[in-house]
Design a protein around this motif. Structure first.
Motif, PDB file in Angstrom:
ATOM      1  N   SER A  42       0.850  -1.192   0.000  1.00  0.00           N
ATOM      2  CA  SER A  42       0.000   0.000   0.000  1.00  0.00           C
ATOM      3  C   SER A  42       0.882   1.237   0.000  1.00  0.00           C
ATOM      4  O   SER A  42       2.106   1.157   0.137  1.00  0.00           O
ATOM      5  CB  SER A  42      -0.921   0.007   1.228  1.00  0.00           C
ATOM      6  OG  SER A  42      -0.152   0.072   2.420  1.00  0.00           O
ATOM      7  N   ASP A  43       0.259   2.414  -0.140  1.00  0.00           N
ATOM      8  CA  ASP A  43       0.946   3.708  -0.021  1.00  0.00           C
ATOM      9  C   ASP A  43       2.191   3.791  -0.903  1.00  0.00           C
ATOM     10  O   ASP A  43       3.305   3.996  -0.424  1.00  0.00           O
ATOM     11  CB  ASP A  43       1.336   3.989   1.435  1.00  0.00           C
ATOM     12  CG  ASP A  43       0.136   4.059   2.352  1.00  0.00           C
ATOM     13  OD1 ASP A  43      -0.955   4.374   1.859  1.00  0.00           O
ATOM     14  OD2 ASP A  43       0.290   3.792   3.552  1.00  0.00           O
ATOM     15  N   CYS A  44       1.978   3.654  -2.194  1.00  0.00           N
ATOM     16  CA  CYS A  44       3.097   3.754  -3.132  1.00  0.00           C
ATOM     17  C   CYS A  44       3.710   5.157  -3.091  1.00  0.00           C
ATOM     18  O   CYS A  44       2.999   6.162  -3.082  1.00  0.00           O
ATOM     19  CB  CYS A  44       2.625   3.446  -4.551  1.00  0.00           C
ATOM     20  SG  CYS A  44       3.916   3.643  -5.810  1.00  0.00           S
ATOM     21  N   GLU A  45       5.034   5.211  -3.056  1.00  0.00           N
ATOM     22  CA  GLU A  45       5.759   6.472  -3.176  1.00  0.00           C
ATOM     23  C   GLU A  45       6.629   6.401  -4.424  1.00  0.00           C
ATOM     24  O   GLU A  45       7.447   5.495  -4.572  1.00  0.00           O
ATOM     25  CB  GLU A  45       6.619   6.726  -1.936  1.00  0.00           C
ATOM     26  CG  GLU A  45       5.804   7.005  -0.686  1.00  0.00           C
ATOM     27  CD  GLU A  45       6.657   7.497   0.468  1.00  0.00           C
ATOM     28  OE1 GLU A  45       7.815   7.898   0.212  1.00  0.00           O
ATOM     29  OE2 GLU A  45       6.172   7.474   1.607  1.00  0.00           O
ATOM     30  N   TYR A  46       6.414   7.354  -5.311  1.00  0.00           N
ATOM     31  CA  TYR A  46       7.148   7.345  -6.577  1.00  0.00           C
ATOM     32  C   TYR A  46       7.279   8.782  -7.054  1.00  0.00           C
ATOM     33  O   TYR A  46       6.341   9.353  -7.609  1.00  0.00           O
ATOM     34  CB  TYR A  46       6.412   6.490  -7.607  1.00  0.00           C
ATOM     35  CG  TYR A  46       7.093   6.417  -8.953  1.00  0.00           C
ATOM     36  CD1 TYR A  46       8.401   5.961  -9.062  1.00  0.00           C
ATOM     37  CD2 TYR A  46       6.425   6.807 -10.114  1.00  0.00           C
ATOM     38  CE1 TYR A  46       9.028   5.884 -10.292  1.00  0.00           C
ATOM     39  CE2 TYR A  46       7.042   6.727 -11.351  1.00  0.00           C
ATOM     40  CZ  TYR A  46       8.344   6.270 -11.431  1.00  0.00           C
ATOM     41  OH  TYR A  46       8.969   6.199 -12.652  1.00  0.00           O
ATOM     42  N   SER A  47       8.433   9.375  -6.805  1.00  0.00           N
ATOM     43  CA  SER A  47       8.630  10.785  -7.116  1.00  0.00           C
ATOM     44  C   SER A  47       9.589  10.959  -8.287  1.00  0.00           C
ATOM     45  O   SER A  47      10.702  10.423  -8.282  1.00  0.00           O
ATOM     46  CB  SER A  47       9.180  11.525  -5.892  1.00  0.00           C
ATOM     47  OG  SER A  47       9.409  12.876  -6.203  1.00  0.00           O
ATOM     48  N   LEU A  48       9.138  11.724  -9.282  1.00  0.00           N
ATOM     49  CA  LEU A  48       9.984  12.058 -10.425  1.00  0.00           C
ATOM     50  C   LEU A  48      10.544  13.470 -10.298  1.00  0.00           C
ATOM     51  O   LEU A  48      11.307  13.910 -11.159  1.00  0.00           O
ATOM     52  CB  LEU A  48       9.173  11.951 -11.725  1.00  0.00           C
ATOM     53  CG  LEU A  48       8.532  10.590 -12.009  1.00  0.00           C
ATOM     54  CD1 LEU A  48       7.736  10.640 -13.311  1.00  0.00           C
ATOM     55  CD2 LEU A  48       9.583   9.495 -12.086  1.00  0.00           C
ATOM     56  N   GLU A  49      10.188  14.164  -9.226  1.00  0.00           N
ATOM     57  CA  GLU A  49      10.635  15.539  -9.014  1.00  0.00           C
ATOM     58  C   GLU A  49      11.502  15.619  -7.763  1.00  0.00           C
ATOM     59  O   GLU A  49      11.551  14.695  -6.956  1.00  0.00           O
ATOM     60  CB  GLU A  49       9.421  16.466  -8.883  1.00  0.00           C
ATOM     61  CG  GLU A  49       8.536  16.474 -10.120  1.00  0.00           C
ATOM     62  CD  GLU A  49       7.325  17.375  -9.960  1.00  0.00           C
ATOM     63  OE1 GLU A  49       7.079  17.838  -8.826  1.00  0.00           O
ATOM     64  OE2 GLU A  49       6.629  17.605 -10.965  1.00  0.00           O
ATOM     65  N   GLY A  50      12.201  16.750  -7.635  1.00  0.00           N
ATOM     66  CA  GLY A  50      13.032  16.962  -6.461  1.00  0.00           C
ATOM     67  C   GLY A  50      14.489  16.606  -6.662  1.00  0.00           C
ATOM     68  O   GLY A  50      15.296  16.734  -5.735  1.00  0.00           O
ATOM     69  N   TYR A  51      14.851  16.178  -7.865  1.00  0.00           N
ATOM     70  CA  TYR A  51      16.240  15.849  -8.171  1.00  0.00           C
ATOM     71  C   TYR A  51      16.967  17.095  -8.678  1.00  0.00           C
ATOM     72  O   TYR A  51      16.331  18.043  -9.157  1.00  0.00           O
ATOM     73  CB  TYR A  51      16.299  14.732  -9.216  1.00  0.00           C
ATOM     74  CG  TYR A  51      15.810  13.400  -8.693  1.00  0.00           C
ATOM     75  CD1 TYR A  51      16.683  12.502  -8.101  1.00  0.00           C
ATOM     76  CD2 TYR A  51      14.460  13.053  -8.768  1.00  0.00           C
ATOM     77  CE1 TYR A  51      16.237  11.287  -7.602  1.00  0.00           C
ATOM     78  CE2 TYR A  51      14.000  11.843  -8.266  1.00  0.00           C
ATOM     79  CZ  TYR A  51      14.899  10.962  -7.684  1.00  0.00           C
ATOM     80  OH  TYR A  51      14.453   9.767  -7.181  1.00  0.00           O
ATOM     81  N   PRO A  52      18.302  17.128  -8.596  1.00  0.00           N
ATOM     82  CA  PRO A  52      19.047  18.286  -9.107  1.00  0.00           C
ATOM     83  C   PRO A  52      18.759  18.542 -10.583  1.00  0.00           C
ATOM     84  O   PRO A  52      18.363  17.634 -11.324  1.00  0.00           O
ATOM     85  CB  PRO A  52      20.515  17.874  -8.891  1.00  0.00           C
ATOM     86  CG  PRO A  52      20.471  16.887  -7.769  1.00  0.00           C
ATOM     87  CD  PRO A  52      19.183  16.133  -7.950  1.00  0.00           C
TER      88      PRO A  52
END
Length: 330
Positions: free
Chosen positions: A49-59
């Motif tokens: 549950s509660d998938c975390e998948y971020s494509l932002e926040g990188y340099p």
């Protein structure tokens, strides 16, 4: 053309790849992809549950590729760098099964593990203790990787002890696979100084005119092991720095998840921890470091005090002074 893939778990953990990535993209003969890993909460019945998948926040210099826009099978990368090899063994957490080592090793001849988290180094002499933490140091995924870059020569020796035992053949095999050279979280400390290291703007009012800076770190393990005794030592230390704060700046870095973990594992300590936080802030003792990584705090600090946690491992690599007697010393 060498094909190289980085698989970060989170933008907050990118520093664990950063220096290596920058070196690799500087070579025009390398083709590089950064493919973030979807992670999940996992319950005792193995439900996700509660998938975390971020494509932002990188340099800005990191080009992100969405996982569905890349075919590992077609590209067959020369190297895949990963930050986690506990395929199904971490309580409460897991990666998408595609990124388990059992699967990724099908697509490359060089699956390389670079652990983001540093650990207090246990050494090889206490065999019983080493066996009790074997699952943390060498999870099953370790046997699927081709190479590893670890935090220190001592950590390599510890891993070799667990992986090879008395076997010379296994020793030779793992000795060629594990290195402690160019560990990214230590390498990044060599690239900054007090003038260049990124840091929160609110630190500047504390940093001005301060020539001596001490770093105090408080780990979750230290609190769980010492309970209220640890808080007593913290209070004693903070009172001491109130008296000298015109000459010495204290940076206090408690573990970022301290409050969350205390609420779960030591709820009886939550109020006391809040009291310590308020005491530190209300007396304007120094900087409360709540940033994602300790890089800025380590770079600014001239001396380390506090417990022997992961930050201490990183600080030690700088060669700067460490004085554990200052913590709680009356």
């Amino acid at each position: 053309m060498k094909k190289i893939v980085f698989c970060p778990l989170s933008p907050n953990m990118w520093e664990g790849f950063q220096t290596l990535y920058e070196d690799i993209i500087s070579d025009p003969d390398n083709k590089v992809w950064v493919i973030p890993v979807p992670t999940y909460r996992r319950d005792s019945d193995n439900n996700l549950s509660d998938c975390e998948y971020s494509l932002e926040g990188y340099p800005a210099n990191v080009k992100i590729t969405e996982v569905n826009n890349f075919s590992f099978e077609t590209e067959q990368p020369d190297i895949i760098y990963v930050q986690n090899i506990s395929d199904t063994e971490t309580l409460g957490f897991t990666m998408h099964p595609f990124f388990h080592t059992t699967n990724l090793k099908r697509f490359t001849k060089n699956l390389t593990y670079i652990p983001y988290s540093c650990m207090k180094e246990p050494g090889c002499s206490n065999h019983e203790y080493l066996e009790s933490i074997r699952f943390m140091l060498v999870p099953s995924g370790f046997y699927n990787i081709d190479h590893a870059i670890v935090q220190s020569e001592n950590m390599k020796s510890t891993l070799m002890h667990l992986l090879a035992g008395q076997s010379k053949a296994l020793f030779d095999e793992w000795n060629s696979k594990i290195t402690w050279q160019s560990y990214p979280r230590i390498e990044i400390l060599k690239r900054y100084n007090k003038k260049t290291v990124p840091h929160p703007k609110e630190w500047d009012s504390f940093l001005v005119h301060k020539t001596t800076i001490h770093l105090l770190c408080t780990s979750v393990l230290d609190v769980l092991e010492n309970n209220r005794n640890l808080f007593v030592k913290l209070k004693v230390t903070m009172k001491k720095y109130i008296d000298i704060k015109d000459q010495v700046l204290l940076i206090w870095r408690p573990h970022r998840e301290m409050m969350t973990i205390l609420k779960i594992m030591r709820p009886e300590l939550v109020d006391e921890y809040e009291e310590i936080l308020n005491y530190y802030k209300s007396n304007n003792i120094g900087i409360l470091d709540e940033s994602v990584t300790p890089t800025a705090a380590i770079t600014f600090a001239d001396k380390y005090i506090g417990d022997s946690c992961a930050v201490a491992v990183l600080f030690k690599s700088t060669g700067k002074e460490m004085d554990f007697t200052l913590f709680g010393d009356t």
